[in-house]
Design an enzyme around this catalytic site. Structure first.
Site, PDB file in Angstrom:
ATOM      1  N   ARG A 219       0.524  10.445   0.191  1.00 29.13           N
ATOM      2  CA  ARG A 219       0.924  11.582   1.021  1.00 29.13           C
ATOM      3  C   ARG A 219       2.083  12.358   0.415  1.00 29.13           C
ATOM      4  O   ARG A 219       2.535  13.349   0.997  1.00 29.13           O
ATOM      5  CB  ARG A 219       1.317  11.090   2.421  1.00 29.13           C
ATOM      6  CG  ARG A 219       0.188  10.364   3.144  1.00 29.13           C
ATOM      7  CD  ARG A 219       0.640   9.832   4.487  1.00 29.13           C
ATOM      8  NE  ARG A 219      -0.336   8.909   5.044  1.00 29.13           N
ATOM      9  CZ  ARG A 219      -0.129   8.168   6.121  1.00 29.13           C
ATOM     10  NH1 ARG A 219       1.030   8.251   6.762  1.00 29.13           N
ATOM     11  NH2 ARG A 219      -1.066   7.349   6.568  1.00 29.13           N
TER      12      ARG A 219
ATOM     13  N   LYS B 114     -10.924  -1.811   7.222  1.00 27.32           N
ATOM     14  CA  LYS B 114      -9.722  -1.425   7.946  1.00 27.32           C
ATOM     15  C   LYS B 114     -10.147  -0.929   9.329  1.00 27.32           C
ATOM     16  O   LYS B 114     -11.149  -0.220   9.449  1.00 27.32           O
ATOM     17  CB  LYS B 114      -9.020  -0.319   7.157  1.00 27.32           C
ATOM     18  CG  LYS B 114      -7.895   0.401   7.869  1.00 27.32           C
ATOM     19  CD  LYS B 114      -7.319   1.449   6.923  1.00 27.32           C
ATOM     20  CE  LYS B 114      -6.364   2.377   7.612  1.00 27.32           C
ATOM     21  NZ  LYS B 114      -5.745   3.331   6.656  1.00 27.32           N
TER      22      LYS B 114
ATOM     23  N   GLU C 120       0.860  -1.184   0.000  1.00 21.38           N
ATOM     24  CA  GLU C 120       0.000   0.000   0.000  1.00 21.38           C
ATOM     25  C   GLU C 120       0.894   1.230   0.000  1.00 21.38           C
ATOM     26  O   GLU C 120       1.663   1.456   0.938  1.00 21.38           O
ATOM     27  CB  GLU C 120      -0.905   0.021   1.229  1.00 21.38           C
ATOM     28  CG  GLU C 120      -1.734   1.294   1.353  1.00 21.38           C
ATOM     29  CD  GLU C 120      -2.425   1.426   2.709  1.00 21.38           C
ATOM     30  OE1 GLU C 120      -2.690   2.577   3.112  1.00 21.38           O
ATOM     31  OE2 GLU C 120      -2.689   0.392   3.361  1.00 21.38           O
TER      32      GLU C 120
END
Length: 209
Positions: free
Chosen positions: A46, A130, A42
């Site tokens: 950012r 999640k 993943e």
């Protein structure tokens, strides 16, 4: 072919959650992780390099299942798909984002923190979520209490999880895997220390409950 989120999360006990500042490191990082036995990554959105890193991983390391993290807005979905991302992760539950990803055919792992959010996700047709931020939201004890009331849901806890406490989550019947930066630290990626990444990945890949 699009993979279901639950299928992706059963590829191994840990999904590395990585932040990449230089897209050119993506393929070497993916190779080091695969050498250690990890086949899912993943890449958090950012940094400006994130999508280019995913694109490079998909082009050069086709055996790695590459997704993006920190997906916040539906208008980013076309860019995510254009980069070749095979799944996306969001920090929270946004039903508009869930619908947009479903329409676009982008597998989404949305985050939840409470039972109410888990129920809302379940009502929206989701069964794989999640749990974030895991450590400050009750850790394994919280997920253990959720399991009897929502037994059909499965989770990938993320947030504050390290090598030492991952086993406590993985021992739970409603946890498929954990997410964390410990298989590939930002410092190791920045230094291009692929030997360290391989070793950390190998240790993570051997984790079980």
């Amino acid at each position: 072919m699009s993979l279901a989120v639950r299928d992706i999360l059963t590829r191994g006990p840990v999904i590395p959650v990585v932040t990449i500042e230089d897209a050119s490191t993506g393929p070497d990082l993916a190779r080091a992780l695969m050498d250690g036995g990890i086949t899912v990554i993943e890449v958090t959105m950012r940094t400006p390099a994130a999508l280019d890193a995913v694109r490079a991983i998909r082009a050069e390391v086709p055996g790695m299942i590459a997704g993006v993290g920190t997906l916040l807005d539906p208008d980013r979905i076309p860019d995510v798909l254009a980069a070749g991302a095979q799944f996306a992760v969001s920090p929270g539950l946004d039903l508009a984002l869930v619908d947009a990803c479903r329409t676009a055919g982008l597998p989404l792992l949305p985050g939840i923190q409470t039972v109410s959010e888990a129920m809302a996700a379940r009502r929206a047709g989701l069964d794989t979520l999640k749990f974030f931020p895991a450590k400050t939201s009750g850790g394994p004890a919280a997920l253990q209490q959720i399991q009897p009331v929502l037994p059909d849901l499965r989770f990938c806890p993320t947030g504050g999880i390290g090598q030492a406490d991952a086993k406590g989550y993985l021992a739970l019947p409603n946890v498929l895997c954990v997410g964390g930066s410990f298989p590939a630290s930002s410092d190791a990626i920045r230094r291009r220390d692929w030997t360290a990444v391989r070793a950390s990945a190998a240790a993570a890949a051997e984790l079980n409950g």
